[in-house]
Design a protein around this motif. Structure first.
Motif, PDB file in Angstrom:
ATOM      1  N   TYR A   1      31.424  29.383  46.996  1.00 37.51           N
ATOM      2  CA  TYR A   1      32.704  29.710  47.639  1.00 37.51           C
ATOM      3  C   TYR A   1      32.851  31.216  47.834  1.00 37.51           C
ATOM      4  CZ  TYR A   1      37.616  30.719  48.252  1.00 37.51           C
ATOM      5  OH  TYR A   1      38.795  31.223  48.732  1.00 37.51           O
ATOM      6  N   ARG A   2      32.428  32.000  46.858  1.00 35.09           N
ATOM      7  CA  ARG A   2      32.539  33.461  46.976  1.00 35.09           C
ATOM      8  C   ARG A   2      31.762  33.949  48.197  1.00 35.09           C
ATOM      9  NH1 ARG A   2      30.495  38.443  45.752  1.00 35.09           N
ATOM     10  NH2 ARG A   2      31.875  39.882  44.611  1.00 35.09           N
ATOM     11  N   ALA A   3      30.575  33.418  48.388  1.00 36.40           N
ATOM     12  CA  ALA A   3      29.772  33.819  49.550  1.00 36.40           C
ATOM     13  C   ALA A   3      30.484  33.461  50.848  1.00 36.40           C
ATOM     14  CB  ALA A   3      28.400  33.150  49.485  1.00 36.40           C
ATOM     15  N   LEU A   4      31.116  32.287  50.874  1.00 33.96           N
ATOM     16  CA  LEU A   4      31.851  31.841  52.055  1.00 33.96           C
ATOM     17  C   LEU A   4      33.048  32.754  52.322  1.00 33.96           C
ATOM     18  CD1 LEU A   4      31.944  29.464  54.138  1.00 33.96           C
ATOM     19  CD2 LEU A   4      33.555  28.350  52.567  1.00 33.96           C
ATOM     20  N   LEU A   5      33.762  33.123  51.240  1.00 32.25           N
ATOM     21  CA  LEU A   5      34.942  33.975  51.391  1.00 32.25           C
ATOM     22  C   LEU A   5      34.552  35.384  51.854  1.00 32.25           C
ATOM     23  CD1 LEU A   5      37.973  34.430  51.074  1.00 32.25           C
ATOM     24  CD2 LEU A   5      37.594  34.884  48.641  1.00 32.25           C
ATOM     25  N   VAL A   6      33.496  35.934  51.282  1.00 27.19           N
ATOM     26  CA  VAL A   6      33.046  37.276  51.670  1.00 27.19           C
ATOM     27  C   VAL A   6      32.609  37.284  53.141  1.00 27.19           C
ATOM     28  CG1 VAL A   6      31.232  39.002  51.326  1.00 27.19           C
ATOM     29  CG2 VAL A   6      32.418  38.017  49.346  1.00 27.19           C
ATOM     30  N   GLU A   7      31.922  36.221  53.547  1.00 23.82           N
ATOM     31  CA  GLU A   7      31.507  36.126  54.953  1.00 23.82           C
ATOM     32  C   GLU A   7      32.725  36.157  55.869  1.00 23.82           C
ATOM     33  OE1 GLU A   7      29.435  32.845  57.937  1.00 23.82           O
ATOM     34  OE2 GLU A   7      29.152  32.674  55.758  1.00 23.82           O
TER      35      GLU A   7
ATOM     36  N   LEU B   1      46.972  30.231  44.506  1.00 25.53           N
ATOM     37  CA  LEU B   1      47.354  30.707  43.177  1.00 25.53           C
ATOM     38  C   LEU B   1      46.115  31.173  42.413  1.00 25.53           C
ATOM     39  CD1 LEU B   1      49.603  31.056  41.067  1.00 25.53           C
ATOM     40  CD2 LEU B   1      49.134  28.716  40.302  1.00 25.53           C
ATOM     41  N   VAL B   2      46.069  32.465  42.101  1.00 31.71           N
ATOM     42  CA  VAL B   2      44.914  32.997  41.371  1.00 31.71           C
ATOM     43  C   VAL B   2      45.313  33.646  40.051  1.00 31.71           C
ATOM     44  CG1 VAL B   2      43.530  33.344  43.429  1.00 31.71           C
ATOM     45  CG2 VAL B   2      45.008  35.190  42.642  1.00 31.71           C
ATOM     46  N   ARG B   3      46.637  33.806  39.802  1.00 32.07           N
ATOM     47  CA  ARG B   3      47.117  34.503  38.608  1.00 32.07           C
ATOM     48  C   ARG B   3      46.606  35.953  38.586  1.00 32.07           C
ATOM     49  NH1 ARG B   3      51.235  33.419  36.222  1.00 32.07           N
ATOM     50  NH2 ARG B   3      50.468  33.913  34.139  1.00 32.07           N
ATOM     51  N   GLY B   4      46.889  36.681  37.521  1.00 30.56           N
ATOM     52  CA  GLY B   4      46.629  38.114  37.565  1.00 30.56           C
ATOM     53  C   GLY B   4      45.397  38.606  36.847  1.00 30.56           C
ATOM     54  N   PHE B   5      44.616  37.705  36.223  1.00 28.59           N
ATOM     55  CA  PHE B   5      43.505  38.150  35.396  1.00 28.59           C
ATOM     56  C   PHE B   5      42.212  37.459  35.817  1.00 28.59           C
ATOM     57  CE2 PHE B   5      47.255  38.035  32.392  1.00 28.59           C
ATOM     58  CZ  PHE B   5      47.619  39.351  32.640  1.00 28.59           C
ATOM     59  N   ASP B   6      41.091  38.151  35.589  1.00 26.01           N
ATOM     60  CA  ASP B   6      39.803  37.644  36.042  1.00 26.01           C
ATOM     61  C   ASP B   6      39.238  36.537  35.147  1.00 26.01           C
ATOM     62  OD1 ASP B   6      39.896  39.368  38.133  1.00 26.01           O
ATOM     63  OD2 ASP B   6      38.359  40.750  37.395  1.00 26.01           O
TER      64      ASP B   6
ATOM     65  N   ARG C   1      34.655  43.632  47.154  1.00 22.44           N
ATOM     66  CA  ARG C   1      33.345  43.869  46.559  1.00 22.44           C
ATOM     67  C   ARG C   1      33.288  43.380  45.105  1.00 22.44           C
ATOM     68  NH1 ARG C   1      30.995  47.380  43.316  1.00 22.44           N
ATOM     69  NH2 ARG C   1      32.914  48.572  43.023  1.00 22.44           N
ATOM     70  N   VAL C   2      34.374  43.620  44.336  1.00 20.85           N
ATOM     71  CA  VAL C   2      34.373  43.300  42.908  1.00 20.85           C
ATOM     72  C   VAL C   2      34.742  41.838  42.658  1.00 20.85           C
ATOM     73  CG1 VAL C   2      35.381  43.871  40.661  1.00 20.85           C
ATOM     74  CG2 VAL C   2      34.924  45.679  42.320  1.00 20.85           C
ATOM     75  N   ASN C   3      35.861  41.389  43.241  1.00 17.53           N
ATOM     76  CA  ASN C   3      36.322  40.012  43.046  1.00 17.53           C
ATOM     77  C   ASN C   3      37.199  39.636  44.234  1.00 17.53           C
ATOM     78  OD1 ASN C   3      37.355  37.549  42.308  1.00 17.53           O
ATOM     79  ND2 ASN C   3      38.055  38.176  40.286  1.00 17.53           N
ATOM     80  N   PRO C   4      36.610  39.067  45.269  1.00 17.13           N
ATOM     81  CA  PRO C   4      37.365  38.804  46.503  1.00 17.13           C
ATOM     82  C   PRO C   4      38.537  37.837  46.313  1.00 17.13           C
ATOM     83  CG  PRO C   4      35.198  37.754  46.569  1.00 17.13           C
ATOM     84  CD  PRO C   4      35.193  38.668  45.394  1.00 17.13           C
TER      85      PRO C   4
ATOM     86  N   ALA D   1      41.275  50.323  52.205  1.00 16.18           N
ATOM     87  CA  ALA D   1      40.211  50.698  51.263  1.00 16.18           C
ATOM     88  C   ALA D   1      40.333  49.940  49.947  1.00 16.18           C
ATOM     89  CB  ALA D   1      40.257  52.213  51.016  1.00 16.18           C
ATOM     90  N   ASP D   2      41.577  49.745  49.479  1.00 20.37           N
ATOM     91  CA  ASP D   2      41.791  49.023  48.223  1.00 20.37           C
ATOM     92  C   ASP D   2      41.328  47.573  48.352  1.00 20.37           C
ATOM     93  OD1 ASP D   2      43.155  48.891  45.461  1.00 20.37           O
ATOM     94  OD2 ASP D   2      44.171  47.279  46.541  1.00 20.37           O
ATOM     95  N   ALA D   3      41.656  46.939  49.468  1.00 25.92           N
ATOM     96  CA  ALA D   3      41.256  45.549  49.682  1.00 25.92           C
ATOM     97  C   ALA D   3      39.742  45.427  49.803  1.00 25.92           C
ATOM     98  CB  ALA D   3      41.939  45.002  50.931  1.00 25.92           C
ATOM     99  N   GLN D   4      39.096  46.395  50.446  1.00 28.19           N
ATOM    100  CA  GLN D   4      37.644  46.350  50.561  1.00 28.19           C
ATOM    101  C   GLN D   4      36.972  46.502  49.196  1.00 28.19           C
ATOM    102  OE1 GLN D   4      35.962  48.820  53.697  1.00 28.19           O
ATOM    103  NE2 GLN D   4      37.706  48.425  55.050  1.00 28.19           N
ATOM    104  N   GLU D   5      37.564  47.319  48.319  1.00 26.87           N
ATOM    105  CA  GLU D   5      37.027  47.463  46.971  1.00 26.87           C
ATOM    106  C   GLU D   5      37.193  46.161  46.186  1.00 26.87           C
ATOM    107  OE1 GLU D   5      35.490  48.965  43.385  1.00 26.87           O
ATOM    108  OE2 GLU D   5      35.244  49.541  45.481  1.00 26.87           O
ATOM    109  N   ARG D   6      38.341  45.518  46.338  1.00 26.45           N
ATOM    110  CA  ARG D   6      38.560  44.229  45.671  1.00 26.45           C
ATOM    111  C   ARG D   6      37.587  43.172  46.208  1.00 26.45           C
ATOM    112  NH1 ARG D   6      43.855  43.588  43.090  1.00 26.45           N
ATOM    113  NH2 ARG D   6      45.020  45.521  43.288  1.00 26.45           N
TER     114      ARG D   6
END
Length: 420
Positions: free
Chosen positions: A180-186, A260-265, A204-207, A197-202
């Motif tokens: 799914y991550r690969a699909l979302l990044v694509e 819904l993703v909540r606030g923590f990784d 990269r780290v955790n889309p 810039a902030d969204a692009q950094e996110r």
């Protein structure tokens, strides 16, 4: 001699809790504690500050909490420490450090503690705020997910909180999130020009963090992004369906929320959030989810877990918006009509308190009429009136402040009679 005459005040983003609100807060705490103990949770207390690495490894470097909001400092030994911004990572750190995985699982723990985050103060959100929370560590059973949600739902019901909505999502398992991550990044790469810039950094780290964005332009991009709920692995899908079935059996209504993703990784699989329609845009009153990789991430053996945190200030604000308050209440008010009797009546007052009765007495030489007004203001159930006549006869006049009736009781029987 002159001095600074400026009025002292609490630091920005913090506040004092005065008695009127404190009573309502205590009601929330009492109801939560009772519910947690009925579900066999035991209290744990962790330090106010932890090694910063606990939150970097636990909460995640892509979260606003770690990137912007932690109060971090170096101690005199050069160690990086942070005030606790959330409750789960410290509890899991304690679980690992003390070898609690050797106990019968799941280990059920609850906490009540202040949290600290440097964020813009707003209604019900302060830089120092209090939470109660629960962590059930050591089981991946979907029924445990439903039980944790039912526990928090029951707290809100007992408090009389209305207008609630349970939002339910899933963060999937590793087998889900990889593809799914690969699909979302694509997808996001096709909209790169619309991301700051902030969204692009996110990205990269955790889309997935972009679903939690406050930027309207980024939110518009994410509205059409593929959703993880549509790409769950077979195992994650079965887990989700079993949670939903259990909630249905319990009669707990919910709304499925694919964003819904909540606030923590650290979240995996089930995530949930309760919101109140009394709070406007910042409507959350509590939530949580699974964190099946967190124990291992903090150095323990692979151990699943699930929990929640609920902000006391947010709950109190929602209750106040409904017109709920907690009136002051004491059991008795001792009204001594002659200053000469105050000293001999002091042991009587202490015996009443020693028996578990909440008692107050006049300490300003008020008249009987003023003392009765004071007793009513304090919410006294009974007024115990002693003047020269009563004391000489060895009795007290006990006035029922609700029924507006009174009778005489021997001083020696006061404790027994009022304790009934």
């Amino acid at each position: 001699m002159s001095g600074d005459t400026r009025r002292a005040s609490a630091p920005k983003g913090t506040r004092d809790v005065l008695p009127a609100e404190s009573r309502l807060r205590q009601r929330v705490i009492d109801v939560a504690r009772d519910a947690l103990e009925r579900y066999a949770y035991q209290r744990i207390v962790t330090p106010t500050f932890e090694e910063t690495e606990v939150f970097v490894r636990g909460v995640g470097t892509s979260t606003d909490v770690v990137r912007k909001e932690m109060y971090t400092f170096q101690d005199q030994g050069g160690r990086s420490l942070s005030l606790r911004p959330e409750g789960t990572a410290p509890v899991v750190r304690a679980f690992v450090q003390h070898g609690m995985h050797k106990l019968p699982l799941p280990v059920k723990l609850w906490y009540l503690a202040p949290m600290f985050r440097y964020e813009a103060p707003q209604a019900g959100r302060y830089r120092e705020h209090w939470q109660f929370g629960a962590e059930a560590i050591g089981s991946s059973d979907p029924l445990l997910d439903a039980e944790v949600i039912a526990l928090l739902d029951g707290v809100y019901r007992r408090l009389g909180l209305t207008g609630l909505e349970l939002r339910l999502g899933s963060m999937g398992d590793p087998e889900s999130r990889g593809p799914y991550r690969a699909l979302l990044v694509e997808y996001l790469e096709r909209h790169l020009s619309e991301l700051d810039a902030d969204a692009q950094e996110r990205m990269r780290v955790n889309p997935l963090r972009l679903f939690d964005t406050k930027n309207p332009r980024v939110a518009a991009v994410m509205a059409d992004a593929p959703k993880l709920l549509d790409h769950l692995s077979p195992a994650a899908q079965v887990h989700r369906e079993q949670v939903l079935e259990a909630l249905g059996r319990l009669g707990i209504a919910y709304v499925e929320d694919a964003t819904l993703v909540r606030g923590f990784d650290y979240y995996t699989m089930t995530v949930f959030e309760f919101t109140s329609d009394a709070l406007g845009a910042q409507s959350a009153v509590g939530g949580g989810g699974r964190y099946d990789g967190l124990v291992e991430g903090l150095g323990g053996p692979p151990t699943p877990g699930i929990g929640f945190g609920a902000g006391i200030e947010r709950i109190v604000l929602a209750l106040e918006a409904q017109g709920v308050d907690a009136a002051p209440e004491i059991d008795c008010y001792l009204a001594v009509l002659d200053d000469a009797l105050r000293l001999p009546m002091l042991p009587v007052l202490e015996r009443l308190r020693a028996a578990g009765l909440r008692c107050e007495s006049d300490l300003r030489g008020r008249s009987l009429k003023t003392m009765m007004k004071h007793a009513a203001t304090l919410g006294a159930r009974y007024a115990v009136i002693v003047g020269d006549r009563e004391y000489a006869a060895g009795v007290a006049t006990v006035r029922d402040m609700e029924a507006h009736e009174q009778r005489e009781i021997p001083l020696g029987d006061l404790v027994e009679e009022l304790s009934r």
